[in-house]
Design a protein around this motif. Structure first.
Motif, mmCIF file in Angstrom:
data_model
loop_
_atom_site.group_PDB
_atom_site.id
_atom_site.type_symbol
_atom_site.label_atom_id
_atom_site.label_comp_id
_atom_site.label_asym_id
_atom_site.label_seq_id
_atom_site.Cartn_x
_atom_site.Cartn_y
_atom_site.Cartn_z
ATOM 1 N N LYS B 800 -2.300 -4.230 23.780
ATOM 2 C CA LYS B 800 -3.075 -4.143 25.019
ATOM 3 C C LYS B 800 -4.254 -3.234 24.773
ATOM 4 C CE LYS B 800 0.597 -4.540 28.444
ATOM 5 N NZ LYS B 800 1.373 -3.775 29.416
ATOM 6 N N LEU B 802 -6.760 -0.769 26.563
ATOM 7 C CA LEU B 802 -6.937 -0.039 27.809
ATOM 8 C C LEU B 802 -8.282 0.662 27.796
ATOM 9 C CD1 LEU B 802 -3.698 0.115 27.115
ATOM 10 C CD2 LEU B 802 -3.706 1.471 29.167
ATOM 11 N N GLU B 807 -5.738 -1.534 31.835
ATOM 12 C CA GLU B 807 -5.643 -2.599 30.860
ATOM 13 C C GLU B 807 -6.767 -3.573 31.122
ATOM 14 O OE1 GLU B 807 -1.893 -4.636 30.684
ATOM 15 O OE2 GLU B 807 -2.905 -6.329 29.735
ATOM 16 N N SER B 809 -7.702 -6.039 28.524
ATOM 17 C CA SER B 809 -7.318 -7.310 27.936
ATOM 18 C C SER B 809 -6.183 -7.073 26.953
ATOM 19 C CB SER B 809 -8.508 -7.988 27.260
ATOM 20 O OG SER B 809 -8.900 -7.264 26.137
ATOM 21 N N ARG B 810 -5.591 -8.123 26.562
ATOM 22 C CA ARG B 810 -4.532 -7.992 25.582
ATOM 23 C C ARG B 810 -4.588 -9.165 24.623
ATOM 24 N NH1 ARG B 810 1.153 -8.554 28.563
ATOM 25 N NH2 ARG B 810 0.253 -7.223 30.157
ATOM 26 N N THR B 811 -4.059 -8.935 23.470
ATOM 27 C CA THR B 811 -4.098 -9.992 22.471
ATOM 28 C C THR B 811 -3.001 -10.998 22.779
ATOM 29 O OG1 THR B 811 -2.535 -8.883 21.065
ATOM 30 C CG2 THR B 811 -4.825 -8.330 20.757
ATOM 31 N N TYR B 828 -12.802 -8.403 21.314
ATOM 32 C CA TYR B 828 -12.698 -8.416 22.764
ATOM 33 C C TYR B 828 -13.915 -7.700 23.324
ATOM 34 C CZ TYR B 828 -7.976 -9.780 21.729
ATOM 35 O OH TYR B 828 -6.890 -10.446 21.256
ATOM 36 N N PHE B 841 -5.210 1.727 22.733
ATOM 37 C CA PHE B 841 -4.488 0.512 22.389
ATOM 38 C C PHE B 841 -3.013 0.764 22.563
ATOM 39 C CE2 PHE B 841 -8.169 0.737 19.489
ATOM 40 C CZ PHE B 841 -8.887 -0.308 20.031
ATOM 41 N N GLN B 842 -2.357 -0.172 23.108
ATOM 42 C CA GLN B 842 -0.914 -0.072 23.210
ATOM 43 C C GLN B 842 -0.317 -1.202 22.395
ATOM 44 O OE1 GLN B 842 0.089 -0.188 27.330
ATOM 45 N NE2 GLN B 842 -0.072 2.022 27.554
ATOM 46 N N HIS B 844 2.620 -3.351 21.649
ATOM 47 C CA HIS B 844 3.864 -3.745 22.290
ATOM 48 C C HIS B 844 4.615 -4.699 21.388
ATOM 49 C CE1 HIS B 844 3.348 -2.209 26.454
ATOM 50 N NE2 HIS B 844 2.115 -2.083 26.016
ATOM 51 N N GLU B 856 1.158 4.148 21.659
ATOM 52 C CA GLU B 856 -0.146 4.120 22.294
ATOM 53 C C GLU B 856 -1.068 4.974 21.442
ATOM 54 O OE1 GLU B 856 -0.242 4.858 26.404
ATOM 55 O OE2 GLU B 856 -2.399 5.209 26.443
#
Lengths: 175, 1713
Positions: B800, B802, B807, B809-811, B828, B841-842, B844, B856
Motif C-alpha cells: 500500500k 500511503l 492510502e 493506492s496499492r499494488t 504510481y 509503504f505498507q 502486506h 511499514e
C-alpha cells in the motif's frame, strides 16, 4: 531613509449585492521599500450584518515602511469575498487604492469590481455561485492591461487610514 | 394614421358618455315613444315593441350621427372612400328602385330571421326561402314604420334638403356600376339582391328616423357643450373654418362653431365605429326590433366575425374575379376618370355639410361582393404573369439583349420568377401612373437590373472578437469552502497548480520470510556473507596494510641509517627532530600492524563462516534429500609453493619478532634506567638503615656502658634521626625489567599468525557464488516441502502506498515467487493538493482471506530537484517483529529453530526484506517538474502573484545584482520562453544573445533603476540600527520580542543593543559549523543538538501559533449551567466556619493593565517541621568533642532558631525567627516581581527563568565579647545564619499553577555538620519513624494580582496515529474525565518534537541502562536518571506546550522535563524486569507531572524521577498528590477510584472497579509500536575532562567566595578540605542519601577545636554558573569575620553519557575560644 507608517483600519464595505462579506487585503510596494514591522497582508472576519446596509470589518492595518526612494509608493489591494449560506466563498470584487501621500487621517473609498465572464459563466454564477476570477491577481493594481477586462461594478470598501511620514523633508520632498 | 388611432381611443370614451347623455338629454324622445307605439299599426305585442323602439331609437340615432360624420369627413378623407360612398349610394338608389318593383311583383321575402348569428351565404339562402312568408309580414310592417317615421320626421326642414343631392348623385354613379355588376349580381342569386333591397329600404327608413333624432339633438347641444371641455379639441380644430363655416352661417354663434366641430368629430368617430356594423346589416333581414336588439347587444363580437368573413369573401371573390375583372380594370380607363369624378364629390361634400340630413348613409357597401369588388378597385394586386419585354423597356426603346450580342453579362442571382414579375408589375404600374423614372429599374433587355453576383469575389474574414490576453484570462472558480489551513498547497482542494509525485515500486524481496525453509535461511546467510566477502576482496585491506607496513618499515630503517650516518653533523634540535620522526614511524608501524592483523583476522573468520555456511547448506540438502535454493559455492584452490610459503612465513615472523625485540629493547632500556635509579635508592636506604642500626646498637651499648652525657645532645639528635630512618617504610626492591624472551614472543607471534594467516602450504581459496544449482522439482520433494512450496505460492504480497498517512493506492496482489521475490515494476502517480508530509509503504501479506501488515516503511519526501527523469531506484530495508509459527518445512519468523540435525545452535530470524522503490516529482510534457513552490509563505494568498512576477519575487536588490539574479533565475526554474520573463532573459542574455546559457553580461549598467532618485543606498537602509531593531522586534526574536520603546532617532539607539544578539548568532553559527575541539566537546554536541531541536520546534511552533482559530478570536464566556447554579446556591446555605476561612479566587488581570512594580509574589510561610537541631543541643552529653557553649549559658540554650529567607530576583525577605525544630511562622512575605522588559504578557512570563529560593537558616548568636569584665554591662554579639536547607520553586511553576499550596520537603544536604535531625537522635530507629526524615515547610505562594495564564497551545496536532484509535481514546477520555469533578490528569496523546500527536504508550519500551548499572539496584538507575539535568519545557521551548522527547533525544539533549525523566526511568525499569508504570498526576510543587510507579514483591513504590527518591505508596510525605492515570507500553489505566491520593488508592490493576483500561477486550490494542529506539548507546565520559572540570569548579568557587567577602580575608583550611574531598565519593556511592556517620566523626575528631558548620551540596551538572549560585544561596560566605576559615571540596562523579554528579562541600570553621 524616510519612513511611512500606516495605521488604520479597513472600516467596512458597502454596496455589495449581498452581505456576509469578508475582505482580503495586501499591500504592494516597489522595490525601494522595506517593511520594518507589521503584517503586509491579511484577511478580515466574515461580517454578516443583520440591520445594516454595510458590512463592518474594522480590520486593523498597521505597517511601518522604510524607503529609500519614492518609486513604488505603497498601494493597498483588496479582494472582497462573499460567504454564502452554505459557507462557500466566492469572489465579489477586486479593488485597490494608493496609500495617501499626505500625512494625517484619511477616509478612503475604494470601489471594487469583478470580472463579468461569459454569458454562460454568468448563468452558472447566478445558479451555482462562484464566479470568474483573475488568473493573475496582480492585475488588480497593475494598470496596463486592465482596460481590456470586462467587469461588473461592485461595492465600495471603506478605509480609514492614518499616515505618518518621517524624514521626507530631509530629502526635499514636501508633504 | 396615428391621429386615427388617437381618435379611436378617444371616441371609446366619448361615445359612452354620449350614450348616457343621449339617454338623459332626450326626454322628449321618450315622451314620443308612446306616441310612436300608438301609431304603430303592427297587430301583435305593442307593449313589447315600445321597449324595443326605445332601443331602436337609440341605435338609430347613433347611426345617424355616424352617417353624418361620415359625410362630413369624406371630403377630407381619401378620395377612394368618397368614391365608394358615391357608388354605394347610387347602388342603393338602384336597388331601391328594384326593390320596389320586386315588392309588387313577387311577394317573397328572403331575409333570414336568425339574427343571432350571421349565416354563411348558402344557409342564408335556405333560410330566406323558408321564412319568406313571415318576412313579408315584417316587411309590410316596416313599411308602415317607415311612413310613420317620415311623418314624424317631417317637420324639420333640413331633411328636405338631402334628397336632392342624392338624386344628383345617382346619375354619375349609375353608369359605371351597373355595368360591372350585371354579370356578377345577376347570377349569384336573386334572393341576395332582394335581401339587399329590403335591407336598403329598411335602412333608409332608419336613416330618416335618425336624421330626425339628429335634429332633436341639435337642440340639446347647448347643454352638452357645457359639460364638454373645450380642450378636447384636437388638430381638427384647425379644420374649423373649413368645416364650420357653413355651420356658422347656420348657427351664427361663435361659440356654436366650436361645438359644431366638436360634434362633427364625434360623429366621425361614431361612424368609424359603426362602419363595419353597417356592412353587416347587409345579410340580415330580421325584424327591425330584433335586429336592433341584436345590434345593440352583441356589438363587438359580431364585428370581429364580420371582418373575418369579409376577408374570406374578399379572397374568394378575388380569385373569381382575378382574370376578367382585373384586366378590365387596368385596361379600362375608369381610372383617369376618377379624379374627375371626385371633383364634384368634394364640392358636393361642401354642400352636404350644409345639409347633413340629406346625406344618406345608405351609400355604404351593401354587399360583401360589392365591397370586395370595390376593394379590388382600390387595391392593386400585381399579378405574377409575365410581361413582354417591350412593355418594360418602353415604347421608345428597343429591346437589346447584351448576352446575344456577345457581352459577358454574368450570372444573375436567382430569384423566383413570380416574385420578379410581381415587382415588374408594380414598377410598370408606377410608370403608368406617370413616374417615368421608375423605368430606370429596367435594363435594356427588359429585365430588372441586377448585379451579376452579390457575393464578394474575394474571401474575407468576418470580424472576430479580439483574443483575450493571457494575463487577462479569467478563471471560473466554483464557490468553495476554503480550508483555512496550510495543508493545501494552493489553499484549496482545487488547487491552481498541478503537482504530482511518482512512486515507482519495483520489487519486494524478503531476506527472511516465515516460509523460508532452513536451506533458504542458510542460503540467505551465505549470500550476505558472500557479499561481504566480495566487498572485502575488492578493498583488499590486508594487502594494502601489508604494503603500508612494508613502506613504513623501510622508511624507518632509512631514517635510522640516516641518523646513524650523520649523527655528528646535526645539532641537538635536529637530532631531537629526527628522533621524533623515528618515534612516529615506530608508533605507526605498530598501529598498522595491529590493523593488518585485525583485517586478516576478519578475512579469515569471514572465510571460515562462509565455508561453514556452505557446509551447512550441503548438509541440509543432503538431509532433506532435495535442493531448494539455487545457490552454489565454488571454491577454487590455488596451491601455493610450500617451500616459498614457508620462507615468506618465516621471514615475516622473524621480522615481526625482530621488531618486537627492538621495541622491547627500547622499553627495556628505559625501564632499566628507572630500575637502576630505584635500585640505587633502595640500596642506599638499606645501607643507611644498616648504619643507623649500627649506631643505635652502639648507643644502646653506650648507655649500657654509661658514657658521659657530654656528647649526649649530639647523640640525641643523631639518635632521633636514626630512629626516624629506621621507622621509615622499607622500600621494596624494584623489579628488574625482564629481558626479551625470545621463545614466548615467538610463540605468541606464531600463534597469531597461525590464527590469522594462511598457513604455509595451505592452498589459497577463491570463492565464487553462483545461482546455478538446480532446484529439485516439487514432485520430487517430500510432502512437507511440497506443502511449503504450495504455501509460498499461495502467499500474496501487496504494497500500500500511503501519502500523508492516507492510502492512495496499492499494488496488485502478487504471489510470492519461490525465491521470495515479488516484482511490481509499476509507477504510481499521485496528483497532490496537500503538502507532502510523509510517504509510506505498507507491505502486506495475505494468505487466503484477509491480510496482515508485514511492515511499514517510510520513504523520504524527494527533494525538489529529484524528478522522475533523474531518480534512481533505492533499496529500503524493512523488518517485522511479528511472530509466525513455523509449520512443516518452513522456519517461521521470530521462532527458534535449528539447522541440520544438531540441536545445539538455536537461531531466531525475523522477517526482513528489501523494498526497491523510488519517489520523485513527476515531469510534465514540457519537461517541467511538477513541484509545488517552496514552502515559504505557503499559506498566503498573494504568493502566486510573486510566482507570476519574477521581479517582485526577488525584490529590487536582486535586479541590481545581476549575478544574484542569474543564480536565482537558474534556481527557480523560470521558463525562459515565457514572454512574462522576457525582460529578465534580456537582462541576462549573455554574449551573442544565446538564451540557453543565461549569464549576466559582463558589463555594468548605470542607473539600473534610476538610482539617483534614491534617498540613500540599500546598504545604508540595511544598516540602520533603528530599523534593524524594529524589524527584529517584529520578527519576535527572543531578545527583542518585548522591546517596548524603540528610540525615534538612530543616535539614541544604544550602541551595544545588538552585541548580545550577534554573539548569540555567531555562537549558533559556530555550533552549526564545526565540532570544536573544546574540552567540553560532548557538552557542545549536546548544546548543538538542543539548539537544533529548539530551532526546529520554535519554527513549527511559530507556524502553529500564528494559525488562529475560532477560540483565539472570539472569547465567549461559558454560560453557567444549572449544575453550577446549584452549587453556588448551596454555598449560601453552607455552614459558616469562621475558623476556616476560604480563600477567595481573585480576578485575573490582563497583561495590558499592569503597569509594573505592583506585581508581587506572596509567600505565606505557615510552619516548618523537623528542622534539624544543633548537634550541641541534641547530643549534649554524647560527645565531648563538640563545641561546648552549654556550660557557659545552659539556660539560654535553644535547640535551633530557624527562620526562612525568601529570595527572588535579588530581593531578600526573611521571616522572624522561629523556635525549636517545629517552628510556626505564619508570616506573609511579599517579593516584588518584575518581568523582563516590563512585559507581562503570558508569552513573556512563561519564559521567565527566575526561581523563588526559600532557604531555612538557623540564627546563631555568637558572643564576641572580647573582655569578660564587661560582660555585665555590654552585649557584644554577632548573629550568624547557618543554612539548613533550601527549596527552589521556579517562577513558571507558580505562574502556571496560579498558586502553590502545601507542605514541601526542603532539600537538605545529606550531611549537615553541626546539626542533626531530632528524630534521629531521639529514641531507637525501630519505632517506625522513617529514617530519612526531612525538613518540611508549609507554604502558600501566589502572585498578586493574578496574571493571566497562557492559553494552552492547541493540543491536537497532526498525527500519524490511526483514526479509529484516536476516536476511541478520545471517547474513553471524555467518558472518564466527565465522571470526576476535579479533572484527573488523563493523557492519551502527547506532542513529540515534530509537533505530532503521538499515542502515549508508544513512548515505552524496555531500554538498556548503561552497562555498568547492570546488576545494580533500581536506586542507582533512578539516581542516574535524576542526575540528568531538569529543565522545564517552558525554558527549552519558551512559550510552548509540553513536548515529549524520546529517550534518545532526551539523552542527547541532556535535559528534560519530568516526563522525560519518568519515561526513561520506566524504560530502564522495564528492562531490568521490574514492573513499572508512568503516573500522570499532580504533585507539589510541580503541578501536573509524571512519576513512576513500580511493583516489587506486591509492594508498590512511587518514584520521583527528577530527584531519584522512592516512596512507599502509603508515605504521606510523598509529593505526589493525585494520580490520574498510569501508563505503560501496553495500556493506559485511568484511575476511577473515588480517591486519587496515592496513599488512599488500590494498586491492583486487574480490579476493574478501580482502574479502567483503555484497551480491553472490546477495545483492542492495535499493536502500537514504540517510537523509542531499541537500545541506547552510551558514551563513556571522558575522565580527564571530569578532573579538569572538577578543578575548574573548585577554582571558580574559591574565587567567588573570596569575591563575595571582599571586605574580609578569606582563609582556606586545606586539611579540612582534604578530609571533605575524601568523603565526597563516599557520599556519591551511598547515592547521596544515607549519612555516613564515620566521616563526621573523622571531621569532628580532626577539628575538635573548631566549630564547624558546613554541608555537601549535590546537583547534576549543567553549567558552572548554577553551582555558584546555589552556593551563594546557602550564604556560607556570610560570616563577617576575619577569623573564620573556609573549606571547600568539589567532586564530580562521572556517569555514562556525560551525566555528571557534582558535589560541593563547603564548610566554615571557626576556632573555639
Amino acid at each position: 531613509m524616510a519612513e511611512v507608517h500606516i495605521i488604520g483600519q479597513i472600516y467596512g464595505a458597502t454596496g455589495f449585492p449581498e452581505h456576509s462579506l469578508f475582505c482580503k487585503w495586501g499591500i504592494h510596494t516597489g522595490g525601494a521599500w522595506k517593511i520594518l514591522a507589521g503584517e503586509r497582508e491579511g484577511q478580515s472576519q466574515v461580517d454578516n450584518p443583520v440591520n445594516h446596509e454595510a458590512a463592518f470589518f474594522a480590520h486593523p492595518i498597521d505597517i511601518h515602511f522604510a524607503t529609500k526612494g519614492l518609486q513604488g509608493w505603497p498601494k493597498l489591494h483588496f479582494q472582497v469575498w462573499h460567504q454564502d449560506s452554505f459557507g462557500r466563498n466566492e469572489l465579489y470584487g477586486y479593488g485597490f487604492c494608493h496609500v495617501p501621500t499626505s500625512p494625517g487621517q484619511h477616509t478612503i473609498e475604494c470601489p471594487t469590481w469583478r470580472p463579468s465572464g461569459t454569458y454562460r459563466e454568468q448563468v452558472t454564477q447566478s445558479f451555482l455561485g462562484g464566479g470568474p476570477q483573475l488568473k493573475n491577481p496582480d492585475l488588480i493594481y497593475s494598470s496596463a492591461l486592465r482596460c481590456k477586462l470586462t467587469t461588473v461594478a461592485m461595492g465600495t470598501v471603506h478605509l480609514k487610514l492614518g499616515v505618518i511620514l518621517r524624514n521626507f523633508d530631509k530629502f526635499g520632498i514636501e508633504c | 394614421m396615428t391621429s386615427n388611432a388617437r381618435r379611436k381611443r378617444k371616441d371609446e370614451r366619448l361615445v359612452q358618455s354620449e350614450d348616457e347623455e343621449e339617454g338623459i338629454s332626450n326626454p322628449s324622445m321618450e315622451g314620443d315613444l308612446p306616441e310612436m307605439t300608438g301609431t304603430d299599426s303592427s297587430p301583435e305585442m305593442e307593449a313589447a315593441e315600445a321597449d324595443a323602439l326605445v332601443k331602436t331609437l337609440k341605435t338609430k340615432r347613433r347611426k345617424k350621427k355616424k352617417e353624418l360624420a361620415d359625410e362630413v369627413i369624406s371630403p377630407k378623407d381619401d378620395l377612394a372612400r368618397q368614391l365608394k360612398e358615391a357608388k354605394r349610394k347610387s347602388q342603393q338608389k338602384i336597388e331601391d328602385a328594384e326593390r320596389e318593383e320586386m315588392e309588387e311583383s313577387a311577394p317573397m321575402s328572403v331575409v333570414a330571421d336568425d339574427g343571432t348569428l350571421p349565416m354563411p351565404e348558402e344557409e342564408e339562402r335556405e333560410s330566406v326561402l323558408e321564412e319568406a312568408e313571415g318576412e313579408e309580414v315584417r316587411r309590410l310592417r316596416k313599411k308602415k314604420e317607415e311612413t310613420e317615421e317620415t311623418l314624424i320626421e317631417g317637420p324639420p326642414g333640413e331633411e328636405e334638403e338631402t334628397p336632392p343631392p342624392r338624386e344628383e348623385e345617382e346619375p354619375p354613379a349609375k353608369p359605371p356600376s351597373p355595368v360591372p355588376k350585371e354579370p356578377s349580381d345577376e347570377m349569384p342569386s336573386k334572393s341576395l339582391s332582394i335581401k339587399e333591397k329590403m335591407r336598403m329600404r329598411m335602412e333608409k327608413a332608419k336613416e330618416e328616423a335618425l336624421s330626425e333624432v339628429k335634429e332633436e339633438e341639435k337642440e340639446s347641444r347647448k347643454e352638452r357643450r357645457l359639460q364638454r371641455d373645450k380642450k378636447q379639441t384636437t388638430r381638427f380644430d384647425e379644420t374649423k373654418p373649413y368645416i364650420g363655416s357653413p355651420h356658422a352661417s347656420f348657427e351664427i354663434d361663435e361659440n356654436e362653431l366650436d361645438r359644431i366641430t366638436e360634434e362633427k368629430r364625434l360623429q366621425r368617430l361614431e361612424r368609424r365605429k359603426k362602419m363595419p356594423a353597417k356592412g353587416r346589416e347587409g345579410f340580415q333581414m330580421p325584424t327591425a326590433e330584433e335586429a336592433f336588439d341584436f345590434f345593440t347587444r352583441e356589438w363587438k363580437d359580431e364585428e370581429k366575425e364580420e371582418v373575418e368573413e369579409g376577408v374570406e369573401k374578399a379572397e374568394t371573390e378575388k380569385a373569381e374575379k382575378k382574370e376578367g375583372e382585373e384586366a378590365a380594370e387596368q385596361e379600362g380607363a375608369p381610372k383617369p376618370d376618377k379624379p374627375e369624378d371626385e371633383q364634384p364629390l368634394i364640392t358636393q361634400d361642401d354642400e352636404m355639410v350644409s345639409d347633413l340630413p340629406t346625406m344618406m348613409c345608405a351609400a355604404y357597401t351593401p354587399d360583401i361582393n360589392e365591397q370586395i369588388k370595390k376593394e379590388g378597385e382600390i387595391y392593386f394586386v400585381p399579378s405574377a404573369a409575365e410581361i413582354p419585354a417591350t412593355q418594360k423597356v418602353g415604347a421608345d426603346f428597343e429591346v437589346r439583349r447584351l448576352e446575344d450580342e456577345g457581352f459577358y453579362v454574368g450570372k444573375r442571382p436567382s430569384a423566383g420568377s413570380r416574385n420578379q414579375n410581381r415587382m415588374e408589375h408594380r414598377l410598370l404600374k408606377e410608370i403608368e401612373k406617370g413616374r417615368e423614372s421608375s423605368r430606370a429599374w429596367f435594363g435594356e433587355d427588359g429585365s430588372l437590373l441586377a448585379l451579376p453576383d452579390p457575393l464578394r469575389s474575394l474571401p474575407s474574414r468576418p470580424p472576430m472578437p479580439e483574443e483575450v490576453e493571457p494575463v487577462l484570462k479569467l478563471d471560473y472558480k466554483k464557490a468553495v469552502i476554503r480550508e483555512f489551513d496550510s495543508r493545501y498547497i494552493d489553499g484549496t482542494t482545487e488547487g491552481i497548480g498541478h503537482y504530482q509525485l511518482d512512486v515507482d515500486l519495483n520489487q519486494v524481496f524478503f531476506t527472511h520470510h516465515h516460509l523460508y525453509s532452513k536451506e533458504h535461511a542458510l542460503a540467505q546467510k551465505l549470500t550476505s556473507l558472500y557479499e561481504q566477502y566480495v566487498i572485502r576482496e575488492r578493498k583488499n585491506m590486508t594487502a594494502y596494510l601489508g604494503e603500508k607496513l612494508k613502506a613504513l618499515k623501510n622508511s624507518a630503517l632509512h631514517l635510522q641509517d640516516h641518523i646513524a650516518a650523520h649523527k655528528s653533523e646535526y645539532n641537538l634540535t635536529d637530532r631531537s627532530n629526527y628522533d621524533r620522526r623515528l618515534q612516529d614511524y615506530r608508533a605507526e608501524i605498530i598501529q598498522t600492524r595491529q590493523q593488518r592483523d585485525r583485517e586478516e583476522k576478519t578475512d579469515r573468520t569471514l572465510l571460515r563462516h562462509i565455508l561453514a555456511t556452505w557446509k551447512a547448506i550441503k548438509k541440509e540438502r543432503e538431509l532433506q534429500t532435495f535442493t531448494n535454493t539455487p545457490v552454489k559455492l565454488q571454491i577454487r584452490k590455488e596451491d601455493g609453493n610450500k617451500v616459498e610459503d614457508e620462507r615468506v612465513w618465516k621471514q615475516e615472523v622473524l621480522a615481526e619478532i625482530e621488531e618486537l625485540r627492538d621495541e622491547h629493547e627500547r622499553e627495556y632500556r628505559r625501564n632499566m634506567l628507572t630500575y637502576e635509579e630505584e635500585m640505587k635508592r633502595y640500596q642506599n636506604q638499606i645501607q643507611a638503615k644498616a648504619e643507623a642500626q649500627k649506631r643505635v646498637d652502639k648507643r644502646r651499648k653506650k648507655i649500657g656502658s654509661k658514657q658521659s652525657i657530654r656528647s649526649g645532645a649530639e647523640d640525641d639528635e643523631q639518635h632521633e634521626k636514626d630512629l626516624e630512618l629506621l621507622s621509615e617504610a622499607d622500600l621494596t626492591p624494584p623489579d628488574e625489567p625482564s629481558h626479551f624472551d625470545d621463545a614466548t614472543v615467538r610463540e605468541s607471534v606464531e600463534k597469531k599468525a597461525r590464527e590469522n594467516r594462511r598457513r604455509p602450504g595451505e592452498p589459497k581459496l577463491h570463492l565464487e557464488l553462483s545461482n546455478t544449482a538446480t532446484i529439485t522439482p516439487t514432485q520430487n520433494c517430500n510432502l512437507d516441502e511440497q506443502r511449503r512450496r504450495a504455501d509460498v505460492s499461495k502467499c500474496m504480497i501487496f504494497v500500500k502506498i500511503l501519502f500523508n498517512n492516507k492510502e492512495v493506492s496499492r499494488t496488485n496482489m502478487k504471489p510470492l515467487s519461490q525465491d521470495f521475490k515479488v516484482s511490481y515494476g509499476q509507477i504510481y502517480s499521485m496528483k497532490i493538493v496537500q503538502w507532502p508530509e510523509s510517504i509510506a509503504f505498507q507491505v502486506h501479506e495475505s494468505i487466503g482471506l484477509g491480510s496482515t501488515l508485514v511492515a511499514e516503511l517510510c520513504a523520504p519526501i524527494p527533494d525538489t530537484s529529484v524528478t522522475s527523469v533523474s531518480v534512481q531506484l533505492e533499496d529500503l530495508e524493512f523488518s517485522s517483529d511479528r511472530k509466525e509459527k513455523l509449520n512443516r518445512a518452513a522456519v517461521g519468523s521470530g521462532m527458534p529453530f535449528t539447522y541440520g540435525s544438531d540441536n545445539s545452535q538455536l537461531e531466531i530470524l525475523m522477517t526482513t526484506g528489501i523494498l526497491t522503490y523510488s519517489v520523485a516529482w513527476a515531469v510534465d510534457e514540457h519537461g517541467q517538474a511538477l513541484v509545488p513552490p517552496a514552502l515559504v509563505n505557503a499559506n498566503t494568498m498573494f504568493t502566486h502573484m510573486k510566482k507570476m512576477d519574477p521581479l517582485a519575487a526577488i525584490g529590487a536588490a536582486g535586479v541590481m545584482d545581476l549575478k544574484k539574479l542569474a543564480d536565482w533565475f537558474a534556481s527557480s526554474h523560470l521558463d525562459p520562453n515565457d514572454p512574462s520573463n522576457a525582460d529578465i532573459v534580456y537582462l541576462l542574455r549573455g554574449k551573442g544573445g544565446d538564451t540557453s546559457h543565461l549569464t549576466p553580461a559582463e558589463y555594468f549598467r548605470l542607473e539600473q533603476l534610476m538610482v539617483e532618485f534614491d534617498f540613500v543606498t540599500q546598504q545604508e537602509l540595511e544598516e540602520n540600527k533603528r530599523f534593524r531593531l524594529i524589524q527584529l522586534r517584529d520578527e519576535e526574536v527572543q531578545e527583542f520580542k518585548n522591546y517596548k520603546m524603540v528610540p525615534a532617532h538612530e543616535r539614541e539607539v544604544p550602541r551595544d543593543v545588538f552585541t548580545e544578539y550577534e554573539r548569540k548568532k555567531r555562537e549558533e553559527q559556530r555550533l552549526k559549523s564545526e565540532g570544536d575541539h573544546d574540552i567540553e566537546t560532548q557538552r557542545m554536541a549536546v548544546k548543538r543538538y538542543r539548539q537544533k531541536i529548539r530551532d526546529q520546534v520554535m519554527r513549527r511552533f511559530r507556524r502553529q501559533a500564528h494559525m488562529k482559530n475560532w477560540e483565539d478570536m472570539v472569547k465567549e464566556d461559558m454560560v453557567p449551567n444549572i449544575a453550577l447554579l446549584g452549587t453556588s446556591l448551596m454555598k449560601v446555605f453552607a455552614r459558616r466556619t469562621p475558623l476556616k476561612p476560604q480563600r477567595k479566587k481573585q480576578k485575573k488581570v490582563v497583561a495590558q493593565s499592569i503597569k509594573g512594580d505592583e506585581v508581587r509574589i506572596i509567600v505565606n510561610i505557615s510552619r516548618a517541621q523537623n528542622v534539624p537541631v544543633r548537634l550541641s543541643a541534641a547530643m549534649q552529653a554524647g560527645s565531648g568533642a563538640v563545641t561546648s557553649r552549654q556550660d557557659t549559658r545552659p539556660l539560654e540554650q535553644t535547640m535551633v532558631r530557624p527562620f526562612v529567607e525568601v529570595m527572588f530576583q535579588h530581593h531578600c525577605i526573611r521571616t522572624s525567627v522561629g523556635d525549636g525544630s517545629n517552628p510556626s511562622f505564619n508570616e506573609e512575605l511579599e517579593v516584588p516581581f518584575r518581568a523582563p522588559f516590563d512585559d507581562y504578557s503570558p508569552g513573556n512570563l512563561q519564559t521567565v527563568p527566575d526561581a523563588v529560593f526559600l532557604n531555612i537558616f538557623d540564627e546563631v548568636v555568637v558572643d564576641i565579647q572580647e573582655d569578660d569584665r564587661e560582660r555585665g554591662r555590654m552585649v557584644h554579639q554577632r548573629i550568624e545564619k547557618k543554612w539548613l536547607g533550601s527549596l527552589k520553586i521556579p517562577f513558571t511553576t507558580i505562574y502556571f499553577n496560579g498558586k502553590i499550596d502545601g507542605t514541601f520537603r526542603v532539600n537538605a544536604p545529606p550531611v549537615l555538620l553541626g546539626y542533626v535531625y531530632e528524630g534521629l537522635s531521639h529514641g531507637p530507629d525501630d519505632i517506625g519513624i522513617n529514617k530519612d526524615l526531612k525538613t518540611l515547610l508549609g507554604l502558600f505562594i501566589s502572585i498578586q494580582p493574578p496574571l493571566t495564564q497562557p492559553e494552552p497551545v492547541k493540543e491536537r496536532f497532526s498525527t500519524n496515529e490511526d483514526e479509529a484509535t484516536m476516536v476511541q481514546a478520545d471517547q474513553w477520555k471524555e467518558q472518564i474525565s466527565s465522571r470526576f469533578t476535579p479533572k484527573r490528569e488523563l493523557k492519551t496523546f502527547v506532542t513529540d518534537v515534530n509537533f505530532k500527536s503521538v499515542f502515549i504508550t508508544r513512548y515505552f519500551r524496555p531500554i538498556n541502562p548503561p552497562d555498568e548499572f547492570t546488576g545494580k539496584g533500581p536506586e542507582l538507575v533512578a539516581r542516574y536518571v535524576s542526575l540528568i539535568p531538569f529543565v522545564p519545557d517552558a525554558a527549552i521551548f519558551p512559550g510552548l506546550c509540553d513536548i515529549w522527547n524520546t529517550c534518545d533525544q532526551f539523552l542527547a539533549m541532556l535535559s528534560g522535563d519530568e516526563e522525560e525523566h519518568a519515561i526513561l526511568l520506566v524504560n530502564y525499569f522495564l528492562h531490568m524486569g521490574i514492573k513499572a508504570w508512568l503516573i500522570c498526576g499532580n504533585a507539589i510543587p510541580e503541578g501536573p507531572t509524571a512519576y513512576v510507579l513500580t511493583e516489587e514483591a506486591n509492594v508498590h513504590y512511587i518514584w520521583n524521577p527528577s530527584s531519584g527518591e522512592r516512596f512507599r505508596t502509603n508515605d504521606a510525605t510523598c509529593p505526589l498528590r493525585s494520580i490520574g492515570c498510569i501508563v505503560n507500553n501496553e495500556n493506559i489505566w485511568a484511575n476511577i477510584q473515588p480517591y486519587d491520593k496515592p496513599d488512599q488508592m488500590m494498586y491492583s490493576l486487574t480490579e476493574t472497579s478501580c482502574w479502567e483500561p483503555l484497551f480491553n477486550n472490546s477495545r483492542r490494542n492495535p499493536g502500537l509500536q514504540s517510537i523509542q529506539p531499541e537500545r541506547l548507546y552510551y558514551l563513556q565520559t571522558d575522565k580527564d575532562f571530569v578532573t579538569e572540570l572538577q578543578e575548574k569548579i573548585q577554582h571558580v568557587l574559591k574565587n567567588k567566595v573570596m569575591d563575595w567577602r571582599s571586605r574580609y580575608i578569606t582563609r582556606w583550611n586545606r586539611h579540612c578540605s582534604q578530609i571533605m574531598r575524601k568523603t565526597l565519593p563516599l557520599l556519591e556511592e551511598s547515592l547521596g542519601k544515607s549519612v555516613d556517620q564515620d566521616h563526621i566523626k573523622e571531621l569532628e575528631a580532626s577539628f575538635s577545636s573548631y566549630k564547624v558548620s558546613g554541608f555537601p551540596i549535590n546537583m547534576p551538572f549543567t553549567e558552572v554558573d548554577p553551582i555558584v549560585e546555589t552556593v551563594y544561596a546557602t550564604g556560607v560566605h556570610g560570616h563577617e569575620s576575619n577569623e573564620i576559615e573556609f573549606a571547600l571540596a568539589v567532586y564530580v562523579h562521572p556517569y555514562p553519557n556525560s551525566v555528571l554528579s557534582v558535589w560541593v562541600y563547603v564548610a566554615s570553621l571557626m576556632k573555639n575560644r
